[in-house]
Design a protein around this motif. Structure first.
Motif: not given
Length: 283
Positions: A170-174, A184-185, A241-242, A248-250
Motif C-alpha cells: 500500500x503506497x501512501x497517497x494512492x 505490488x513491489x 529490498x523487500x 510502504x514507508x517514505x
C-alpha cells in the motif's frame, strides 16, 4: 424486449482474439515505458557513429524510428501480436533468487526461454548480415527491450512471488484496490518510483547521464549477460529490498530509487556496448 442477435463472423473473431489475450501468460513489465525509453536513449548516447548509422538504417520506416521509439515494442506484443507475445513471454525474466543468484543454464533457462539466452540469441541475429532487414529489425527491438529488463532486479528475482508481483503493498497517497493494497513491489520498481520524480524524459535523461558507471572492485563490470542477471538478482537479496511491512514507508523510495537509477544507467551502458559490437562495420 432486448434484441439479442447472433454475433457476426467479424464480431466472433474479435471476441475470440480478446479471449485469447486474456488467456495468455502476461510477462511482467520492467521499468515501464519511461524506464525503457531512458535505457534506450542512454544507449544511443554511448553508441559509435557507425553503430548509429546501422541502427538508423534498420529503423527506417518505423512510426518512431529511434531507439526510444521501439524500446517498448516487446511489451506491446501481447496486444499487437499475441502469438509472438506468447512465445516470447519467458524471455523477459529469469528466476535466480532461490539459487542464491547463481545462473545455471540447464536449471534456469530450459529451451533458451529466459532473458539471458534471449538477449544472446537476438544479439546474434542482429549481428548476422546474412539475415533479412526484417529479422534484424525485430532482433534489435528485442535486444533494446530485454537488456532493459535484465537490469530490473525483480526480473531476476524469486519465482515463488513472481518477481515481487505477489508481494502486495500500500503506497501512501494512492487508493487501495485489492485486498487492502493498491500495488505490488514489482510495479513499484517498474515505474512508480520513477514516476514519483515527475521528470519528463529529457530532464531525467540528463540526470541519469551524470551517474558514474559503477565498477566491481575497480575491475570493471560483468561483460556477459548472465553476469548482469546475477548482479540484478543480488540487489533483490539485499536487506531492506523487500519492505518489512506491506505499508510502504517514505524512506523506502528515498533509499532504493537511486539504486534503480543506477540500474537504468547500467542498462544503457551495456546496451550501447552490445549494439556497438553487433552493428560494427564488417561484423
Amino acid at each position: 424486449m432486448t434484441d439479442i442477435r447472433p454475433l457476426t463472423a467479424s464480431a466472433r473473431r474479435l471476441f475470440g482474439a480478446a479471449v485469447l489475450l486474456l488467456a495468455l501468460p502476461l510477462p511482467a513489465l520492467a521499468w515501464g515505458p519511461q524506464g525503457h525509453r531512458l535505457v534506450a536513449a542512454l544507449a544511443w548516447d554511448g553508441m559509435t557513429p557507425a553503430a548509429r548509422a546501422q541502427a538508423t538504417q534498420l529503423l527506417a520506416g518505423e512510426a518512431d524510428p529511434t531507439l526510444p521509439g521501439i524500446a517498448n515494442w516487446a511489451d506491446d506484443l501481447r496486444a499487437n501480436d499475441p502469438d509472438l507475445g506468447k512465445r516470447s513471454a519467458k524471455w523477459h525474466y529469469i528466476n535466480l533468487a532461490e539459487s542464491d543468484c547463481r545462473y545455471d543454464a540447464a536449471r534456469d533457462c530450459r529451451n533458451g526461454d529466459c532473458v539471458v539466452a534471449a538477449i544472446d540469441a537476438q544479439t546474434a541475429i542482429l549481428a548476422d548480415r546474412g539475415r533479412s532487414k526484417d529479422e534484424r529489425l525485430q532482433a534489435l527491438k528485442f535486444v533494446v527491450h530485454l537488456i532493459g529488463d535484465v537490469h530490473q532486479p525483480l526480473h531476476a528475482g524469486f519465482a515463488h512471488d513472481k518477481g515481487g508481483n505477489d508481494f502486495q503493498i500500500s503506497i501512501p497517497g494512492e487508493p487501495d484496490k485489492v485486498d487492502g493494497y493498491g500495488s505490488n513491489l514489482h510495479s513499484l520498481w517498474d515505474s512508480k518510483m520513477l514516476s514519483m520524480r515527475k521528470r519528463k524524459d529529457p530532464a531525467y535523461l540528463a540526470e541519469l547521464g551524470k551517474i558514474p558507471v559503477p565498477s566491481v572492485n575497480g575491475a570493471g563490470l560483468p561483460a556477459d549477460t548472465a553476469g548482469w542477471a546475477e548482479d540484478s538478482c543480488k540487489l533483490a537479496l539485499q536487506p531492506g529490498f523487500y519492505p518489512t511491512t506491506h505499508k510502504l514507508e517514505p524512506e523506502y523510495v528515498s533509499t532504493w530509487r537511486p539504486v534503480a537509477e543506477i540500474q537504468l544507467r547500467l542498462g544503457g551502458e551495456h546496451l550501447a556496448q552490445v549494439l556497438n559490437a553487433a552493428l560494427a562495420p564488417g561484423g
